[in-house]
Design a protein around this motif. Sequence first.
Motif, short mmCIF file in Angstrom:
data_model
loop_
_atom_site.label_atom_id
_atom_site.label_comp_id
_atom_site.label_asym_id
_atom_site.label_seq_id
_atom_site.Cartn_x
_atom_site.Cartn_y
_atom_site.Cartn_z
N SER A 101 18.98 11.00 -11.46
CA SER A 101 19.78 9.93 -10.87
C SER A 101 18.97 8.63 -10.81
N PRO A 102 19.53 7.54 -11.30
CA PRO A 102 18.82 6.26 -11.18
C PRO A 102 18.64 5.83 -9.72
N PHE A 103 19.48 6.41 -8.84
CA PHE A 103 19.41 6.04 -7.43
C PHE A 103 18.19 6.64 -6.73
N LYS A 104 17.46 7.53 -7.42
CA LYS A 104 16.26 8.08 -6.78
C LYS A 104 15.22 6.98 -6.55
N ALA A 105 15.40 5.84 -7.21
CA ALA A 105 14.52 4.69 -6.94
C ALA A 105 14.64 4.26 -5.48
N ILE A 106 15.82 4.50 -4.86
CA ILE A 106 16.00 4.19 -3.43
C ILE A 106 15.00 5.00 -2.61
N GLY A 107 14.92 6.30 -2.94
CA GLY A 107 13.99 7.16 -2.22
C GLY A 107 12.54 6.76 -2.44
N ALA A 108 12.22 6.38 -3.68
CA ALA A 108 10.85 5.95 -3.98
C ALA A 108 10.50 4.69 -3.18
N MET A 109 11.45 3.76 -3.08
CA MET A 109 11.21 2.56 -2.26
C MET A 109 11.04 2.94 -0.79
N GLY A 110 11.78 3.96 -0.35
CA GLY A 110 11.66 4.41 1.03
C GLY A 110 10.28 4.96 1.32
N VAL A 111 9.75 5.79 0.39
CA VAL A 111 8.41 6.35 0.57
C VAL A 111 7.37 5.23 0.60
N LEU A 112 7.50 4.27 -0.33
CA LEU A 112 6.58 3.14 -0.36
C LEU A 112 6.68 2.30 0.91
N SER A 113 7.91 2.07 1.38
CA SER A 113 8.11 1.31 2.62
C SER A 113 7.44 2.00 3.79
N ALA A 114 7.67 3.32 3.92
CA ALA A 114 7.07 4.06 5.02
C ALA A 114 5.55 3.97 4.99
N PHE A 115 4.98 4.08 3.79
CA PHE A 115 3.53 3.99 3.61
C PHE A 115 3.02 2.62 4.09
N LEU A 116 3.63 1.56 3.61
CA LEU A 116 3.16 0.21 3.94
C LEU A 116 3.41 -0.12 5.41
N ILE A 117 4.58 0.25 5.92
CA ILE A 117 4.90 -0.06 7.32
C ILE A 117 3.92 0.63 8.25
N LEU A 118 3.63 1.92 7.99
CA LEU A 118 2.73 2.64 8.88
C LEU A 118 1.33 2.06 8.86
N SER A 119 0.92 1.48 7.72
CA SER A 119 -0.43 0.91 7.64
C SER A 119 -0.61 -0.23 8.64
N PHE A 120 0.41 -1.08 8.82
CA PHE A 120 0.25 -2.15 9.82
C PHE A 120 0.83 -1.77 11.17
N TYR A 121 1.79 -0.85 11.21
CA TYR A 121 2.37 -0.37 12.47
C TYR A 121 1.30 0.34 13.29
N SER A 122 0.41 1.07 12.60
CA SER A 122 -0.67 1.76 13.29
C SER A 122 -1.63 0.78 13.95
N VAL A 123 -1.81 -0.37 13.33
CA VAL A 123 -2.67 -1.41 13.93
C VAL A 123 -2.05 -1.90 15.23
N VAL A 124 -0.74 -2.16 15.21
CA VAL A 124 -0.04 -2.59 16.43
C VAL A 124 -0.06 -1.47 17.46
N GLY A 125 0.11 -0.22 16.99
CA GLY A 125 0.02 0.92 17.89
C GLY A 125 -1.34 0.96 18.58
N GLY A 126 -2.38 0.60 17.84
CA GLY A 126 -3.71 0.52 18.43
C GLY A 126 -3.81 -0.54 19.51
N TRP A 127 -3.15 -1.69 19.30
CA TRP A 127 -3.14 -2.72 20.34
C TRP A 127 -2.53 -2.16 21.63
N ILE A 128 -1.45 -1.40 21.46
CA ILE A 128 -0.76 -0.84 22.63
C ILE A 128 -1.66 0.15 23.36
N LEU A 129 -2.36 1.01 22.60
CA LEU A 129 -3.29 1.95 23.22
C LEU A 129 -4.37 1.19 23.99
#
Length: 440
Positions: free
Chosen positions: A82-110
């Motif tokens: 399915s060509p739409f599996k690119a949606i899932g690939a973007m989701g995995v990439l998004s989760a990876f990138l978001i967590l990289s900076f989200y964890s930094v903010v999470g550290g501020w909260i800690l």
Amino acid sequence: MRSHWSGRLAFILAASGSAIGLGNIWKFPYITGQNGGGAFVLAYLITILLVGFPIFIAEIYIGQKAQKNAVSAFDVVHGKPSPFKAIGAMGVLSAFLILSFYSVVGGWILSFEWQALTGGFSNKAPEQIEGMLGALISDPVQVLAWHTGFMVLTAAIVIGGISKGIERWSKILMPGFFALLIALLVFSMSLDGFGDAFAFLFQPDFAKLTGESLLEAVGHSFFTLSLGMGAMITYGSYLAKGENLVKTAAAVTFLDTLIALIAGLVMFSVTFTYGLEPGSGPGLMFSTMPTLFSQMSFGSILLIAFFALVGFAALTSAISLLEVVVSYFVEEKNMSQKQATLLFAGIIWAVGVLCALSFNVLQGTFDFFDTFDKTTTNILMPLGGLLTAVFFGWCIPSSEVERIVGGKTIFATGLTFVSRFVAPIGVGVVMVVGLINWLF
């Protein structure tokens, strides 16, 4: 054999944990303040129904139907390849990138929670408290240590898998989160500013509503439910096929929206009590609220509860982001849950180091934090959500939509129409405007 949630309640708690994050506790109050209050809230509630809720149903449907990770799910539902599996690939990439900076903010909260526990806010002048975040992020050793601590907590939960990790801790963290929030709401009701806060949030003044406010409402209604990052497809894949999708999606959407409104009431009650402007911006959580709480009776206890609340919200969202990445590599690369968690938590942590150093060592060279934030917010997530709506609206037969909603009803027809036209147009406009603002 694929793991499953023990029941609908377990999924609702876990999915609510993913959706209820910093967007509810931090972003929603400050953007509501900046956009005039009640009219913005009304626009937000309408767009939750017309944009967020339909895409949420679509994402958990894809996951539940396929019983696969965010990428392979489209091959199962649509037919391989399915060509739409690119949606899932973007989701995995998004989760990876978001967590990289989200964890930094999470550290501020800690870090702020530690300051609250150890009396770090006591006997400090308001200007000293307002400078605490700046002092933290300018110190590379401190900010990296807290970033590391937050990522370790996240990995420790995900490594246990669905039943022994994410579900078990969601059943602890989410009730704790709700208890803290209700306690803060009860406290806010005793403040002089509670009535003003209620009026500000629920009495619309349409003169304050601008076109930019409407776009902000559409954008936040989409992002607040963790859409476009593969999280709900992944969590939906652990949902048993007999579970009612519409009722489940409605429960999570309702909880997510309710929490945002309660968080707004708490923050604005404190803000109005002390005669401050509600449009304080992003500094509302890390400077305004600590400054105001520190001036109150039992302020030290309130600060501990407040940052514990925010920390719980951040952690439950972070575990869903890591699980999106881990789930893909467990299924597609035959890795164990432990191997994938340790490997990718480590890689995401390393990328997060670049984000943490963007405020100090790398300042003035390249801002990884802002680049990853803008790339996911303006491109990957809205594009993924837009295509998910298109996929659900145009590739899923009407008979299947009717089965999902329990019959040939107005709701079934409306869900298809919204998925085909309303949601894609709404998210598309937000994406285009976001890109223009970012680039120009």
